[in-house]
Design a protein around this motif. Sequence first.
Motif, PDB file in Angstrom:
ATOM      1  N   ARG A 132       0.773  -1.306   0.075  1.00 40.01           N
ATOM      2  CA  ARG A 132      -0.035  -0.041   0.002  1.00 40.01           C
ATOM      3  C   ARG A 132       0.942   1.172   0.112  1.00 40.01           C
ATOM      4  O   ARG A 132       0.113   2.372  -0.362  1.00 40.01           O
ATOM      5  CB  ARG A 132      -0.929   0.030   1.140  1.00 40.01           C
TER       6      ARG A 132
ATOM      7  N   ARG B 240       7.112   5.675  -0.774  1.00 36.34           N
ATOM      8  CA  ARG B 240       8.276   6.625   0.132  1.00 36.34           C
ATOM      9  C   ARG B 240       9.158   5.584   0.981  1.00 36.34           C
ATOM     10  O   ARG B 240       8.644   4.540   1.322  1.00 36.34           O
ATOM     11  CB  ARG B 240       7.620   7.626   1.111  1.00 36.34           C
TER      12      ARG B 240
ATOM     13  N   VAL C 217      11.797  10.379   5.057  1.00 30.23           N
ATOM     14  CA  VAL C 217      11.213  11.249   5.980  1.00 30.23           C
ATOM     15  C   VAL C 217      10.476  10.500   6.956  1.00 30.23           C
ATOM     16  O   VAL C 217       9.599   9.690   6.332  1.00 30.23           O
ATOM     17  CB  VAL C 217      10.231  12.604   5.298  1.00 30.23           C
ATOM     18  N   PRO C 218      10.182  10.655   8.263  1.00 31.51           N
ATOM     19  CA  PRO C 218       9.665   9.958   9.010  1.00 31.51           C
ATOM     20  C   PRO C 218       8.141  10.124   8.774  1.00 31.51           C
ATOM     21  O   PRO C 218       7.677  11.086   8.517  1.00 31.51           O
ATOM     22  CB  PRO C 218       9.749  10.208  10.511  1.00 31.51           C
ATOM     23  N   ASP C 219       7.327   9.223   8.941  1.00 34.10           N
ATOM     24  CA  ASP C 219       5.795   9.287   8.656  1.00 34.10           C
ATOM     25  C   ASP C 219       5.294   9.632  10.231  1.00 34.10           C
ATOM     26  O   ASP C 219       5.186   8.866  10.921  1.00 34.10           O
ATOM     27  CB  ASP C 219       5.287   7.821   8.419  1.00 34.10           C
ATOM     28  N   ARG C 220       4.848  10.808  10.147  1.00 35.68           N
ATOM     29  CA  ARG C 220       4.119  11.411  11.286  1.00 35.68           C
ATOM     30  C   ARG C 220       2.957  10.651  11.934  1.00 35.68           C
ATOM     31  O   ARG C 220       2.822  10.747  13.020  1.00 35.68           O
ATOM     32  CB  ARG C 220       3.814  12.866  11.262  1.00 35.68           C
ATOM     33  N   ASN C 221       2.351  10.122  11.075  1.00 34.08           N
ATOM     34  CA  ASN C 221       1.078   9.552  11.348  1.00 34.08           C
ATOM     35  C   ASN C 221       1.663   8.309  12.260  1.00 34.08           C
ATOM     36  O   ASN C 221       0.815   7.719  13.039  1.00 34.08           O
ATOM     37  CB  ASN C 221       0.274   9.294  10.014  1.00 34.08           C
ATOM     38  N   ALA C 222       2.425   7.384  11.517  1.00 32.18           N
ATOM     39  CA  ALA C 222       2.946   6.281  12.285  1.00 32.18           C
ATOM     40  C   ALA C 222       3.520   6.418  13.554  1.00 32.18           C
ATOM     41  O   ALA C 222       3.292   5.865  14.656  1.00 32.18           O
ATOM     42  CB  ALA C 222       3.918   5.543  11.312  1.00 32.18           C
TER      43      ALA C 222
ATOM     44  N   LEU D  95       0.753   7.284  16.051  1.00 31.60           N
ATOM     45  CA  LEU D  95       0.004   6.162  16.446  1.00 31.60           C
ATOM     46  C   LEU D  95       0.846   5.210  17.354  1.00 31.60           C
ATOM     47  O   LEU D  95       0.515   4.831  18.400  1.00 31.60           O
ATOM     48  CB  LEU D  95      -0.249   5.296  15.389  1.00 31.60           C
ATOM     49  N   ALA D  96       2.176   5.160  17.121  1.00 41.58           N
ATOM     50  CA  ALA D  96       2.931   4.162  17.867  1.00 41.58           C
ATOM     51  C   ALA D  96       3.212   4.865  19.280  1.00 41.58           C
ATOM     52  O   ALA D  96       3.310   4.263  20.422  1.00 41.58           O
ATOM     53  CB  ALA D  96       4.462   3.793  17.365  1.00 41.58           C
TER      54      ALA D  96
END
Lengths: 351, 351
Positions: free
Chosen positions: B7, B11, B56-61, B64-65
């Motif tokens: 999915r 990136r 670039v880090p995924d802010r959403n992940a 959540l974590a």
Amino acid sequence: MKPRSRRGGGRPTIADVARKAGVGAITVSRALREPERVSPELREQIARAVDALGYVPDRNARALASARADVIGVLVPSLTNNVFAEVVRGIYDGLGDTHLQVQLGNTHYSGLEEERLLQVFLSQKPSALIVSGIDQTPAARALLESAGCPVVQIMEIGPDPVDMMIGFSHLEGGRAVTRHMIEAGYRKVGFIGARMDPRSQRRLAGYRAAMEAAGLYDVRLVTTTTTPSSVSLGQELFRDALAKVPTLDAVFCNNDDLALGVLFEANRAALAIPSKVGIAGFNDLDMMHVAFPSITSVRTPRYEIGRQAIAMARAAIAGKRPADLVVDTGFELMARESTARHPDGRRPPAP
Amino acid sequence: MKPRSRRGGGRPTIADVARKAGVGAITVSRALREPERVSPELREQIARAVDALGYVPDRNARALASARADVIGVLVPSLTNNVFAEVVRGIYDGLGDTHLQVQLGNTHYSGLEEERLLQVFLSQKPSALIVSGIDQTPAARALLESAGCPVVQIMEIGPDPVDMMIGFSHLEGGRAVTRHMIEAGYRKVGFIGARMDPRSQRRLAGYRAAMEAAGLYDVRLVTTTTTPSSVSLGQELFRDALAKVPTLDAVFCNNDDLALGVLFEANRAALAIPSKVGIAGFNDLDMMHVAFPSITSVRTPRYEIGRQAIAMARAAIAGKRPADLVVDTGFELMARESTARHPDGRRPPAP
DNA sequence: TTGTACGCGTTATCAA
DNA sequence: TTGATAACGCGTACAA
């Protein structure tokens, strides 16, 4: 009781709701996002469970799972500039009661800052992006083109949109006021500009075009600075302009704050408006028509631009890209007392 | 090549970086968030891999974590009101180059809207919350108290903070200007107020206290409306006030926009300032000292309030709660020409 | 129309 | 100082 999971903050999850409603978690998820695809009975049960538990979906989890946040990133060069404040208001109003959220970024009129913010915003996988102006850096432009979401450039229109665009021609705006002043009989029409961002530059270009067309252009009539605009700066720049060209008989100000400063300074110096000096601003803030004398300006549809930008973005998110990808909103010249030197100009109203 | 995950938008993820750098994913995570806890060599390798991949880090992940978004929710009643625009500017500036992001919400001066936005914001698990004023609805207050994050109430101070507070007493501000006008010799001092939100109400209360103390209070001197403030409204309200009390000799305006409108209307009606009518505003926008004549106002540290609110929030997030949970910034009376009826008032500067 | 299995990209936990 | 493993809470894909 089943012990709560290790990390959670204790808030009910979709699973709690599902259990309480006696359905699967995915059904709850659907009931919340696409109610019409869930049978009325279950919908009802689920609604009750949601209420009872005080369930609120976790936006972060949702964003991670769907690889898309319900966020629209908005980049503006300033938050205190009344013009952009109104754009932003239009944007918020255009949201209506969607689940969409706005993420605002202030670029401080800096291309580099815009790049940086774009990076940050992109890391959230926004649903759409709204950016101000058409002068992005190459890097910013590349970021926008590979953003994978609808992009709306606002405030200006130009030949090469990243995606969608809504705004008007600042050059034509500048030209229109200047022409108006020339027609009113002014000859030594000065230009006063602060900040001198790209849009100010184009207004100046419009001014210059009109002056040259009338054979009146003289570089000494132009007084600009990169200092941010303010009422007091208008006062100072007007003094500078008069010092350079004592025969100055009118000024077109880059924006209304400057124009107000010029008005006050003219009052102080006992220079009659509009007979000794004509004044025009840009944007037509509320105070322009209240001022005494009222001040000529160019009405710009900034609130509407914000609203429509969101409308365009929402349409694109929904897969219905608007027919017109580039929208020219136009502007309106508001001729008032401050430039009514000629008999055909508006007269001051009787008290 | 290992096929990309199903999915993702393509990136690179933290796993890609870890592989490239030859370390575990968690080490990459740490290198990014707490570099000092990773050995310099690995840090270096990881940095190279990050650059090479453009990770670039995924802010959403991340949110959540960690069950916490790097977001500070900010609720203001208006975005176009210059006062709050400046507060917001202070807030953004106070962020510095932290990873923190601001999430703005516009309550439109509505308690219900504030509740709604609080719900929305809370669903993101923000790191801190900044709200305007001290008049939250009981529901909103409950939400704030159980928010589980630092909360800063701004613009006003009061007896019962949810958590932290920074602002000043609007009542005292109103009292100070009014007293000043009385001391300048004005007797029929009117109050003109727009919007009449809680802070306006308290300024009115201060006005009333000062007038009553001097034995000058008369309800007919007070002209208010819930209509949003504007320069043109100042003009209208001043006309109304004069119609009610033709002997009016001064007006204290709820804010500077109104005061400007009064100034223009006084000019139009050929009422000399400050001899026939005195004028005072509130907030001390830049234009107040530029106006001709310059206008008395109360300088409020709105930009500083924004900056400090963020500083307090950041400190609290870092676990270092400030010693003073409630900060009174005070305000400053700026007496100017518009109320200089007495010889001891400031004179207009010589040209 | 509803449910099962799994993955989203990251961080917390705990052990090495 | 580093790493393996297991969540985090939800949505997608696919099956029933």
